[in-house]
Enzyme design. Structure first.
Site, PDB file in Angstrom:
ATOM      1  N   LYS A  55      19.593   3.815  10.656  1.00 52.89           N
ATOM      2  CA  LYS A  55      20.280   2.736  11.366  1.00 52.89           C
ATOM      3  C   LYS A  55      19.358   2.149  12.441  1.00 52.89           C
ATOM      4  O   LYS A  55      18.312   1.655  12.107  1.00 52.89           O
ATOM      5  CB  LYS A  55      21.600   3.272  11.940  1.00 52.89           C
ATOM      6  CG  LYS A  55      22.390   4.153  10.955  1.00 52.89           C
ATOM      7  CD  LYS A  55      22.898   3.415   9.727  1.00 52.89           C
ATOM      8  CE  LYS A  55      23.431   4.331   8.619  1.00 52.89           C
ATOM      9  NZ  LYS A  55      24.382   5.356   9.004  1.00 52.89           N
ATOM     10  N   ARG A  86       5.722  20.634   3.494  1.00 56.62           N
ATOM     11  CA  ARG A  86       7.158  20.777   3.788  1.00 56.62           C
ATOM     12  C   ARG A  86       7.338  21.402   5.175  1.00 56.62           C
ATOM     13  O   ARG A  86       8.192  20.991   5.950  1.00 56.62           O
ATOM     14  CB  ARG A  86       7.869  21.639   2.733  1.00 56.62           C
ATOM     15  CG  ARG A  86       9.280  22.015   3.172  1.00 56.62           C
ATOM     16  CD  ARG A  86      10.175  22.671   2.129  1.00 56.62           C
ATOM     17  NE  ARG A  86       9.532  23.362   1.075  1.00 56.62           N
ATOM     18  CZ  ARG A  86       9.006  24.595   1.154  1.00 56.62           C
ATOM     19  NH1 ARG A  86       9.068  25.284   2.261  1.00 56.62           N
ATOM     20  NH2 ARG A  86       8.430  25.135   0.104  1.00 56.62           N
TER      21      ARG A  86
HETATM   22  C1  LIG Z   1      24.840   6.618   8.482  1.00 48.91           C
HETATM   23  C2  LIG Z   1      25.363   7.610   9.413  1.00 48.91           C
HETATM   24  C3  LIG Z   1      25.193   8.985   9.186  1.00 48.91           C
HETATM   25  C4  LIG Z   1      24.545   9.525   7.936  1.00 48.91           C
HETATM   26  O1  LIG Z   1      23.198   9.202   7.867  1.00 48.91           O
HETATM   27  P1  LIG Z   1      22.394   8.952   6.498  1.00 48.91           P
HETATM   28  O2  LIG Z   1      21.042   8.589   6.970  1.00 48.91           O
HETATM   29  O3  LIG Z   1      23.106   7.859   5.756  1.00 48.91           O
HETATM   30  O4  LIG Z   1      22.436  10.249   5.749  1.00 48.91           O
HETATM   31  C5  LIG Z   1      25.660   9.863  10.138  1.00 48.91           C
HETATM   32  N1  LIG Z   1      26.297   9.427  11.256  1.00 48.91           N
HETATM   33  C6  LIG Z   1      26.488   8.128  11.490  1.00 48.91           C
HETATM   34  C7  LIG Z   1      27.182   7.699  12.742  1.00 48.91           C
HETATM   35  C8  LIG Z   1      26.031   7.172  10.594  1.00 48.91           C
HETATM   36  O5  LIG Z   1      26.246   5.875  10.843  1.00 48.91           O
END
Ligand SMILES: *Cc1c(COP(=O)(O)O)cnc(C)c1O
Length: 382
Positions: free
Chosen positions: A200, A50
């Site tokens: 993303k 961790r």
């Molecule tokens: C998806 C997203 C998040 C959150 O991220 P997760 O990996 O889903 O927890 C934060 N900011 C933006 C701009 C996002 O598109």
């Protein structure tokens, strides 16, 4: 090294030392704990996974390199990174000025969870520097931006806002998820902390959930590193491997995402069934000049408004074949989302109305497929 080279090599050099086998791809280290030769000295700096593990460390070096930062920290999700950041840097009574267009999950974290711990949040239209400046109080610690925003693709002037924040002793945090480090580097513009949902573009294949924080200040890093371990929202070694793998093609992918998206934005702009197209790369975007200044290309997200209402929008979405109807964005495959019903359904309807998130507004995450197939899919559905 230039971006595309760093994205392949930083943190992942082959181990050519005695006992190393020269592997070109960094191994997935599954060990949860690390044996010691000497009682008071962890072997190779590792104690417990961790706290740190070799695969995560490789990824963290890569993440730092992508944003021209000294340090990178990897987390189990974008929201895990945000939670850690807030709990590490804020205390009861502190105030955050945030862009009203922030990702819905971020606003939910602030309003429904962190607000219970005595933190205060003000939401402003951060596309206007003056409004950010006016919202800053004596207890303001952070200015929290996201640019371009979701789903309206509004921009914040990172350089101008960072300057104002510095004058007031506040730190500027930029959620750089939509642009990716390939298209926009908030540090070069004066920001203090950069944040990503690696789910993303950085991961890029819709097969892993992850988050990242990049920064260069030693003192802030020590606080974040302490809290990464104390809070424990860390990614698994396998997830780290997937994100590392994703970064290798980030430069190529962002080029293609941006090329495809610009062509789609131009195509939709003149289509008789389309009322409006929002894309930072179009001259019709009110902040096109700022986009040209702070981004090297305009990314893969195109937002558009169809002519007609709810049922026409539903018909259109049902007819799409190549483009899938799904939440999330930034993967190699094209995805379309109806924010009013899907990602932004949790916003109060008056707030959606005020922002302009209507039922015929659609957010298209343009993938890296062949452009002709994407246009043909849109054409037959329109
Ligand atoms: C998806 C997203 C998040 C959150 O991220 P997760 O990996 O889903 O927890 C934060 N900011 C933006 C701009 C996002 O598109």
């Amino acid at each position: 090294m230039k971006f595309a080279t760093k994205a392949i090599h930083a943190g992942e050099e082959p181990n050519l030392k005695e006992g190393g086998c020269g592997d070109v791809v960094f191994p997935i280290h599954l060990s949860a704990t690390f044996a010691r030769k000497e009682i008071d000295k962890p072997t190779g700096g590792y104690e417990y996974a961790r706290t740190s593990n070799p695969t995560r460390r490789a990824l963290e070096k890569r993440l730092a390199a992508l944003e021209n930062a000294k340090y990178g920290l990897a987390f189990a999700s974008g929201l895990a990174a945000e939670t850690t950041l807030a709990l590490a840097l804020l205390k009861k009574g502190d105030h955050v000025v945030a862009f009203e267009d922030l990702y819905g999950g971020t606003r939910r974290l602030f309003d429904k969870t962190l607000a219970n711990f005595g933190l205060e949040f003000s939401y402003v239209d951060a596309s206007d520097v003056g409004k950010v400046s006016n919202a800053i109080n004596s207890n303001t610690r952070l200015i929290w931006l996201e640019t371009p925003s979701n789903p309206l693709l509004r921009l914040c002037d990172i350089a101008a806002i960072s300057k104002v924040a510095k004058q007031h002793g506040a730190l500027t945090v930029v959620d750089n998820t939509f642009a990716s480090p390939y298209l926009q580097n908030p540090f070069n513009l004066g920001a203090d902390i950069v944040l990503h949902s690696t789910t993303k573009y950085i991961g890029g294949h819709s097969d892993v959930v992850g988050g990242a924080i990049m920064l260069s200040n030693d003192e802030l890093y020590a606080k974040l590193k302490f809290n990464q371990n104390a809070l424990g929202a860390v990614p698994s070694p396998f997830d780290c491997f997937l994100v590392l793998r994703g970064t290798k093609t980030l430069a190529l992918r962002m080029e293609r995402h941006s090329q495809n998206a610009l062509k789609i934005a131009e195509y939709l702009s003149v289509h008789p069934q389309v009322e409006k197209v929002i894309y930072p790369g179009l001259e019709t975007h009110p902040q096109n000049k700022l986009a040209q200044k702070q981004m090297s290309a305009f990314g893969g997200i195109v937002t558009f408004v169809l002519k007609g209402g709810k049922s026409k929008t539903a018909d259109f979405l049902k007819k799409l074949n190549v483009i899938a109807l799904a939440e999330s964005l930034g993967g190699v495959e094209s995805l379309i989302n109806q924010p009013a019903v899907m990602t932004h359904a949790s916003l109060a309807s008056e707030e959606r109305e005020r922002l302009g998130v209507t039922e015929n507004l659609l957010r298209l995450s343009v993938g890296i497929e062949d452009y002709d197939d994407l246009q043909a899919d849109l054409e037959q559905a329109l």
